[in-house]
Scaffold this motif. Structure first.
Motif, PDB file in Angstrom:
ATOM      1  N   MET A 114      51.889  36.142  46.546  1.00 27.92           N
ATOM      2  CA  MET A 114      50.735  36.720  45.850  1.00 27.92           C
ATOM      3  C   MET A 114      51.011  36.888  44.363  1.00 27.92           C
ATOM      4  N   GLY A 115      52.184  37.388  44.011  1.00 24.85           N
ATOM      5  CA  GLY A 115      52.595  37.442  42.618  1.00 24.85           C
ATOM      6  C   GLY A 115      51.615  38.136  41.693  1.00 24.85           C
ATOM      7  N   ALA A 116      51.445  37.542  40.487  1.00 27.02           N
ATOM      8  CA  ALA A 116      50.695  38.186  39.410  1.00 27.02           C
ATOM      9  C   ALA A 116      49.220  38.365  39.726  1.00 27.02           C
ATOM     10  N   SER A 117      48.657  37.524  40.595  1.00 29.89           N
ATOM     11  CA  SER A 117      47.233  37.681  40.915  1.00 29.89           C
ATOM     12  C   SER A 117      46.940  39.010  41.590  1.00 29.89           C
ATOM     13  N   ALA A 118      47.950  39.593  42.231  1.00 31.16           N
ATOM     14  CA  ALA A 118      47.753  40.877  42.911  1.00 31.16           C
ATOM     15  C   ALA A 118      47.566  42.027  41.921  1.00 31.16           C
ATOM     16  N   ILE A 119      48.006  41.827  40.662  1.00 30.53           N
ATOM     17  CA  ILE A 119      47.838  42.895  39.665  1.00 30.53           C
ATOM     18  C   ILE A 119      46.758  42.537  38.636  1.00 30.53           C
ATOM     19  N   PHE A 120      46.088  41.412  38.832  1.00 25.67           N
ATOM     20  CA  PHE A 120      44.994  41.035  37.939  1.00 25.67           C
ATOM     21  C   PHE A 120      43.878  42.068  37.997  1.00 25.67           C
ATOM     22  N   ASN A 121      43.362  42.440  36.824  1.00 24.45           N
ATOM     23  CA  ASN A 121      42.206  43.330  36.753  1.00 24.45           C
ATOM     24  C   ASN A 121      41.540  43.152  35.399  1.00 24.45           C
ATOM     25  N   ILE A 122      40.335  43.662  35.268  1.00 29.44           N
ATOM     26  CA  ILE A 122      39.581  43.568  34.021  1.00 29.44           C
ATOM     27  C   ILE A 122      39.064  44.942  33.658  1.00 29.44           C
ATOM     28  N   ASP A 123      39.398  45.407  32.474  1.00 32.72           N
ATOM     29  CA  ASP A 123      38.897  46.688  31.990  1.00 32.72           C
ATOM     30  C   ASP A 123      37.486  46.494  31.427  1.00 32.72           C
ATOM     31  N   GLU A 124      36.669  47.515  31.520  1.00 36.50           N
ATOM     32  CA  GLU A 124      35.295  47.409  31.021  1.00 36.50           C
ATOM     33  C   GLU A 124      35.255  47.069  29.536  1.00 36.50           C
ATOM     34  N   SER A 125      36.294  47.447  28.794  1.00 39.05           N
ATOM     35  CA  SER A 125      36.347  47.118  27.359  1.00 39.05           C
ATOM     36  C   SER A 125      36.466  45.611  27.123  1.00 39.05           C
ATOM     37  N   GLU A 126      36.816  44.861  28.168  1.00 42.19           N
ATOM     38  CA  GLU A 126      36.968  43.409  28.052  1.00 42.19           C
ATOM     39  C   GLU A 126      35.723  42.641  28.490  1.00 42.19           C
ATOM     40  N   TYR A 127      34.711  43.341  28.962  1.00 42.62           N
ATOM     41  CA  TYR A 127      33.541  42.673  29.530  1.00 42.62           C
ATOM     42  C   TYR A 127      32.859  41.727  28.535  1.00 42.62           C
ATOM     43  N   ASP A 128      32.752  42.146  27.273  1.00 42.72           N
ATOM     44  CA  ASP A 128      32.036  41.316  26.297  1.00 42.72           C
ATOM     45  C   ASP A 128      32.646  39.916  26.213  1.00 42.72           C
ATOM     46  N   LYS A 129      33.963  39.830  26.193  1.00 42.37           N
ATOM     47  CA  LYS A 129      34.622  38.525  26.098  1.00 42.37           C
ATOM     48  C   LYS A 129      34.609  37.790  27.436  1.00 42.37           C
ATOM     49  N   VAL A 130      34.891  38.507  28.514  1.00 41.26           N
ATOM     50  CA  VAL A 130      34.969  37.883  29.838  1.00 41.26           C
ATOM     51  C   VAL A 130      33.617  37.316  30.261  1.00 41.26           C
ATOM     52  N   LEU A 131      32.541  38.010  29.907  1.00 45.32           N
ATOM     53  CA  LEU A 131      31.198  37.606  30.330  1.00 45.32           C
ATOM     54  C   LEU A 131      30.468  36.778  29.275  1.00 45.32           C
ATOM     55  N   ASP A 132      31.207  36.252  28.318  1.00 48.60           N
ATOM     56  CA  ASP A 132      30.620  35.448  27.247  1.00 48.60           C
ATOM     57  C   ASP A 132      30.460  33.994  27.697  1.00 48.60           C
ATOM     58  N   ALA A 133      29.706  33.810  28.775  1.00 44.89           N
ATOM     59  CA  ALA A 133      29.491  32.479  29.357  1.00 44.89           C
ATOM     60  C   ALA A 133      28.178  32.475  30.131  1.00 44.89           C
ATOM     61  N   ARG A 134      27.573  31.295  30.244  1.00 43.81           N
ATOM     62  CA  ARG A 134      26.313  31.166  30.989  1.00 43.81           C
ATOM     63  C   ARG A 134      26.516  31.387  32.486  1.00 43.81           C
ATOM     64  N   ILE A 135      27.632  30.858  33.003  1.00 42.16           N
ATOM     65  CA  ILE A 135      27.948  30.973  34.425  1.00 42.16           C
ATOM     66  C   ILE A 135      29.186  31.850  34.572  1.00 42.16           C
ATOM     67  N   ILE A 136      29.102  32.853  35.414  1.00 41.00           N
ATOM     68  CA  ILE A 136      30.256  33.706  35.722  1.00 41.00           C
ATOM     69  C   ILE A 136      30.701  33.372  37.135  1.00 41.00           C
ATOM     70  N   HIS A 137      31.874  32.759  37.241  1.00 43.07           N
ATOM     71  CA  HIS A 137      32.419  32.394  38.548  1.00 43.07           C
ATOM     72  C   HIS A 137      33.552  33.345  38.905  1.00 43.07           C
ATOM     73  N   VAL A 138      33.421  34.010  40.039  1.00 47.59           N
ATOM     74  CA  VAL A 138      34.490  34.874  40.558  1.00 47.59           C
ATOM     75  C   VAL A 138      35.062  34.213  41.797  1.00 47.59           C
ATOM     76  N   GLY A 139      36.359  33.991  41.796  1.00 55.61           N
ATOM     77  CA  GLY A 139      37.001  33.330  42.926  1.00 55.61           C
ATOM     78  C   GLY A 139      38.306  33.985  43.312  1.00 55.61           C
ATOM     79  N   GLY A 140      38.472  34.230  44.611  1.00 52.87           N
ATOM     80  CA  GLY A 140      39.756  34.726  45.087  1.00 52.87           C
ATOM     81  C   GLY A 140      39.729  36.056  45.782  1.00 52.87           C
ATOM     82  N   THR A 141      38.539  36.621  46.005  1.00 52.72           N
ATOM     83  CA  THR A 141      38.471  37.881  46.750  1.00 52.72           C
ATOM     84  C   THR A 141      39.241  37.746  48.056  1.00 52.72           C
ATOM     85  N   GLY A 142      40.098  38.715  48.313  1.00 53.32           N
ATOM     86  CA  GLY A 142      40.989  38.673  49.468  1.00 53.32           C
ATOM     87  C   GLY A 142      42.436  38.619  49.061  1.00 53.32           C
TER      88      GLY A 142
END
Length: 314
Positions: A114-142
């Motif tokens: 699992m490694g580093a993906s297990a500690i991946f997270n996004i703070d709300e302060s990062e939303y502007d940059k993370v969501l700066d795209a027409r399509i938001i793809h979330v992959g890997g739940t689980g």
């Protein structure tokens, strides 16, 4: 106007694959095989890579280790045109990775860290940059231990508030996974699991009933990948439909679902209707299945269009 076509968010790892594997040799013994390859993989990482290969602008949003495999991911994705400025590097865990001994059938048994993906997270302060795209793809739940659950819901909800189109895939589905997925469904425009994953969570087997199950819980469009049986699509409006799989010689099915998501995303960006997008996505997955690893024989948008129009179907 968003800066990118796609933000691909979540699971990214390195796959080390070998084929064909007939058996694991005894300790101390050597078995010769035809091919060993290392690729960028994961339900967000491979999708980002394949979107880059297909020529759309994409940023990767995931966490990798401060190690050689993390360097490899950033270097390879940059080479494919993926913006890596939002990829976080950590010294608290190694880069997520899998070993895949691929049998002659093309299946994909996996040994995963699992490694580093297990500690991946996004703070709300990062939303502007993370969501700066027409399509938001979330992959890997689980497999996103820190991001699964309410953090994923919060991000998808914000994406919809901003008017973004959302696509979603998962991995390792189980009853526990469904508890994480269910609250996300009202904020998902295109839910793109395999029929095995969707069936595992819904306890259903019929594609139509599976699609109805998830639509009743809020997802707008259901796209079920069914391997050699093609794809089943239940649109938000209009009649359900199926498309056959392409009749190809399968080398390796690793990354086929991730590449299918990339194909769907490209179709949405191009403004195609759902049947055309699903047909293109099927061709993308076919090109990947014809080679080893999560990019397989995928080389360009134009080559994939040619494959879509010339490969025979089952």
């Amino acid at each position: 106007m968003p800066r990118f076509d796609v933000s691909s968010i979540g699971l990214c790892d390195v796959d080390i694959l070998g084929r064909p594997i007939k058996a694991i040799p005894p300790e101390g013994k050597l078995e010769l095989i035809d091919q060993i390859r290392m690729t960028v993989a994961g339900t967000a990482g491979a999708t980002a890579m394949d979107c880059g290969i297909l020529g759309v602008s994409v940023q990767g949003v995931f966490t990798v280790g401060k190690d050689d495999m993390g360097d490899y991911i950033c270097s390879k994705l940059t080479g494919f045109g993926v913006d890596c400025s939002l990829i976080k590097r950590t010294d608290k865990a190694q880069t997520s990775a899998s070993i895949l001994p691929i049998p002659e059938s093309g299946g994909r048994p996996a040994l995963h860290v699992m490694g580093a993906s297990a500690i991946f997270n996004i703070d709300e302060s990062e939303y502007d940059k993370v969501l700066d795209a027409r399509i938001i793809h979330v992959g890997g739940t689980g497999l996103l231990k820190s991001f699964d659950g309410q953090p994923t819901v919060n991000l998808l909800k914000k994406a919809k508030e901003l008017g973004r189109t959302t696509t979603y895939d998962l991995i390792g589905a189980s009853a526990k996974t469904f508890a994480l997925v269910e609250p996300c469904l009202p904020y998902i425009d295109y839910f793109i699991p395999s029929i095995e994953e969707a069936g595992e969570m819904s306890h259903l087997t019929d594609p139509k009933k599976i699609a109805q199950f998830y639509k009743k819980l809020g997802a707008k469009n259901i796209v079920l990948t069914m391997g050699g049986d093609g794809v089943y699509v239940s649109p938000h409006s209009g009649e359900d439909f199926t498309l056959p799989a392409y009749d190809i010689q399968v080398v390796d099915t690793t990354g086929c679902g991730d590449s299918f998501s990339a194909g769907m995303i490209v179709g949405l960006i191009k403004g195609w209707d759902l049947p055309q997008s699903a047909r293109f996505a099927s061709a993308v997955a076919a090109k990947v299945a014809m080679g080893l690893g999560s990019d397989g024989k995928l080389v360009s948008f134009d080559d994939t269009i040619h494959a879509m129009n010339t490969l025979p179907t089952k």
